[in-house]
Design a protein around this motif. Sequence first.
Motif, short mmCIF file in Angstrom:
data_model
loop_
_atom_site.label_atom_id
_atom_site.label_comp_id
_atom_site.label_asym_id
_atom_site.label_seq_id
_atom_site.Cartn_x
_atom_site.Cartn_y
_atom_site.Cartn_z
N GLU A 149 31.04 36.10 50.66
CA GLU A 149 31.46 34.91 49.93
C GLU A 149 30.81 33.64 50.49
OE1 GLU A 149 35.65 34.67 49.90
OE2 GLU A 149 35.96 36.53 48.79
N SER A 150 30.64 33.59 51.80
CA SER A 150 29.98 32.42 52.39
C SER A 150 28.54 32.31 51.94
CB SER A 150 30.05 32.52 53.92
OG SER A 150 29.42 33.70 54.36
N PHE A 151 27.84 33.46 51.83
CA PHE A 151 26.45 33.46 51.37
C PHE A 151 26.38 33.00 49.91
CE2 PHE A 151 22.78 35.69 49.51
CZ PHE A 151 21.78 35.27 50.36
N ALA A 152 27.28 33.54 49.08
CA ALA A 152 27.27 33.16 47.66
C ALA A 152 27.65 31.69 47.48
CB ALA A 152 28.23 34.05 46.88
N ARG A 153 28.62 31.20 48.28
CA ARG A 153 29.06 29.83 48.13
C ARG A 153 28.01 28.85 48.63
NH1 ARG A 153 32.95 30.10 51.33
NH2 ARG A 153 34.34 31.23 49.94
N SER A 154 27.32 29.19 49.72
CA SER A 154 26.33 28.26 50.27
C SER A 154 25.10 28.14 49.38
CB SER A 154 25.91 28.73 51.67
OG SER A 154 25.34 30.03 51.59
N HIS A 155 24.74 29.21 48.65
CA HIS A 155 23.56 29.18 47.79
C HIS A 155 23.90 29.13 46.30
CE1 HIS A 155 20.88 29.90 51.18
NE2 HIS A 155 21.70 30.86 51.58
N ASN A 156 25.21 29.00 45.98
CA ASN A 156 25.65 28.90 44.58
C ASN A 156 25.19 30.12 43.78
OD1 ASN A 156 26.92 27.85 42.36
ND2 ASN A 156 25.31 26.37 41.86
N LEU A 157 25.48 31.31 44.30
CA LEU A 157 25.10 32.57 43.65
C LEU A 157 26.37 33.30 43.21
CD1 LEU A 157 22.41 33.79 46.22
CD2 LEU A 157 22.00 32.60 44.08
N HIS A 158 26.20 34.31 42.36
CA HIS A 158 27.31 35.15 41.95
C HIS A 158 26.81 36.57 41.79
CE1 HIS A 158 25.45 34.00 38.08
NE2 HIS A 158 25.84 35.18 37.66
N ASP A 159 27.73 37.51 42.02
CA ASP A 159 27.39 38.93 41.93
C ASP A 159 27.44 39.36 40.46
OD1 ASP A 159 26.88 41.54 42.40
OD2 ASP A 159 28.45 41.83 43.90
N ARG A 160 26.37 39.99 40.03
CA ARG A 160 26.30 40.41 38.62
C ARG A 160 27.34 41.48 38.31
NH1 ARG A 160 20.44 41.91 36.63
NH2 ARG A 160 20.19 39.77 37.38
N ARG A 161 27.61 42.33 39.28
CA ARG A 161 28.61 43.38 39.11
C ARG A 161 29.61 43.28 40.25
NH1 ARG A 161 24.94 48.67 37.49
NH2 ARG A 161 24.07 47.82 35.56
N PRO A 162 30.64 42.45 40.12
CA PRO A 162 31.60 42.31 41.23
C PRO A 162 32.33 43.63 41.48
CG PRO A 162 32.38 41.19 39.26
CD PRO A 162 30.98 41.61 38.96
N LYS A 163 32.58 43.92 42.76
CA LYS A 163 33.16 45.19 43.18
C LYS A 163 34.69 45.06 43.23
CE LYS A 163 28.93 46.52 43.84
NZ LYS A 163 28.30 45.22 43.66
N THR A 164 35.34 46.04 42.61
CA THR A 164 36.81 46.11 42.66
C THR A 164 37.30 47.21 43.58
OG1 THR A 164 36.80 47.58 40.73
CG2 THR A 164 37.00 45.20 40.32
N HIS A 165 36.37 48.01 44.11
CA HIS A 165 36.77 49.09 45.00
C HIS A 165 36.90 48.57 46.43
CE1 HIS A 165 34.71 50.86 41.55
NE2 HIS A 165 35.47 51.94 41.74
N ALA A 166 37.63 49.31 47.21
CA ALA A 166 37.79 48.99 48.64
C ALA A 166 36.91 49.93 49.44
CB ALA A 166 39.24 49.14 49.07
N ALA A 167 36.35 49.41 50.52
CA ALA A 167 35.48 50.22 51.39
C ALA A 167 36.35 51.23 52.14
CB ALA A 167 34.72 49.34 52.36
N GLU A 168 35.96 52.51 52.04
CA GLU A 168 36.73 53.57 52.69
C GLU A 168 36.17 53.91 54.07
OE1 GLU A 168 39.41 54.93 51.61
OE2 GLU A 168 39.49 54.04 49.61
N ALA A 169 34.84 53.88 54.23
CA ALA A 169 34.23 54.22 55.52
C ALA A 169 34.15 52.98 56.41
CB ALA A 169 32.83 54.80 55.31
N GLU A 170 34.04 53.22 57.69
CA GLU A 170 33.93 52.12 58.64
C GLU A 170 32.54 51.46 58.56
OE1 GLU A 170 34.29 53.43 62.60
OE2 GLU A 170 32.74 54.99 62.45
N SER A 171 32.49 50.20 58.92
CA SER A 171 31.23 49.45 58.90
C SER A 171 31.00 48.85 60.28
CB SER A 171 31.27 48.34 57.84
OG SER A 171 31.46 48.87 56.56
#
Length: 594
Positions: A75-97
């Motif tokens: 969100e910080s990247f999108a807000r700082s550069h005024n971008l938006h995700d073409r396909r916003p994700k509604t799923h939750a990440a299941e695996a660890e990152s």
Amino acid sequence: MLNLQQLLQLVVSRPDRSNVDLRFLTHIWEACLKWCQQQFNEKIGVRFLGLGEFCFRRDFIGEMEFWNPMFIMAESFARSHNLHDRRPKTHAAEAESTDLDVAQIAQIATEMLGEVIGREVVDNALRDVVDRIGEVCADEKQGIVILDFNFGKLIAENKSVEFSFGDGRPPKTGKSSAGRSQASATAARPFTSASYSSLSGSDVALGLTGASVPGMSKKTPAAASPAASPVVRAPLQRPYVKHYKTTEKVTEMDLMRSHHQQLEQKEAQLHAEREQEAKHNIDTLQRLRGEMLMDFELREARRSIDMSLAEQLQQQKLEKRERDLKNSQPVGINYWPFRSEEEVQATQHQVNQQQKAALDRQLQEKLEKRAFLESVMQKQSMAEDSAAARQAELAKEEAKLRQRAMAAQAKSIDRNMDDAFKRYENYLENRKAAIDHSKSFQREQRYLSEQSELLKQEETRRRMEHMRNYLAAQVGDKKSKDEAARLEALHERPYSNPTTLPRGSEPEEGEEQYVKMALKHALDQQVEERRQIATAIKQEHLQEERKALDCISREMQQARFREIAARKDQKEMLDHTWQKQAQLKKMELSLDRE
């Protein structure tokens, strides 16, 4: 349109944090993508600095479980550069990152490039790349931006960002191609009167009869035909045509077939790995066999050489034995004893001549050997003299260099000592100034706190005095009122002057004593109330004094603690300085000894 190579050139031309060329930046980017691919193979997500998160979601089809990758833009990247995700994700990440392991990426880049790359260089370069990605995606003049991540592509257009995993193209299926061919055939077919008649005949089936529109008569199948009514009106609503491609439904047979194909692929891969391992084992055995054969041939060669040497030694021993037998025969005895005197003298003369020749030959050999040794000794003495002279020159040069180095080292030590003492003096001065400033601040704070306490006490005393005056005024007013009422009651004349007291006005027995007890009880209660009020005021004064004393004692304790901490810091500083001076003295003594 902008690709990855142009983006890296843009980073190299206008860097913010990094200072590397295109070759270094390319290898760093490839190392980062290689590390990310390793994490994806282990089903671990990656938080890519400030760009976003590459993670995994878990999908179910029936009883089968699938792990699919997805990209969530920060969100910080999108807000700082005024971008938006073409396909916003509604799923939750299941695996660890996990975050980027910059040290591991630096090691991979070092192995790929063959030169040492530091952790800070890699971190700065990747952050510059992420910043440039945001800038080019936010710039509409760039058009379509396609950046290859090896495991997917980042596509941006009109500030709309999408990340597609794989090659980014939809799969080719028979149904989609058939649908496209049918749609193209329909679009290419011309619109004729027959088709219009078919449409007008089917408007009843579609429910477009005009019954819901006021002023229009409801259509009937007979009236809708072109023969009965030459004038045909257009339908009120066009049929809805879906503009998106229908998804292909996956059946259980397709799932089982895909599952069997995956099992066959895994089996084939396992078989290939086994064949590769068997081939590797065969190569290893052949290499070991070749080494054993080479070792056997070397042993055979050594054995043949030893045998030939033994034969030569045996032959030499036989030849030596024959020579010894020949030389062991006595000289001058191998003759017939009954010979003449002349023969004996001739034989002795011959023997003497041979011995003389042998002695002369030995003397000559000794002289030659002595001359050779003298020449060799002379050469050795000359070489030793030249070596000694060279060693002396080298020793002088080394002594000069050592003296210069010691002088330079002494100068540097003196300079460092002077700088250290200057820094120490500056530190002591700054420390003293800071201590003085803190002490003045403490004194000022203490004075202010004392003044505030005094002001509070004065305010409390003034309020108490005002309250006492107020209470005294109230009591005086009450007394004056009571006195005025009493005087008025005394001066008031009765309505009649009875000559006798009314009946029942005689004082009863014990009434006077009861009135006195009641008055005494009321006076005692007033005295007790006044005593309690005085006690409460005294307790309040004592509490205020105790509070002031507690504040003063706490301030003094804190001042004492600060003084103890300052002494402790000063002691540690002096000990550290003394240790440094002792180390410097030891270094000077060691340098003087050298």
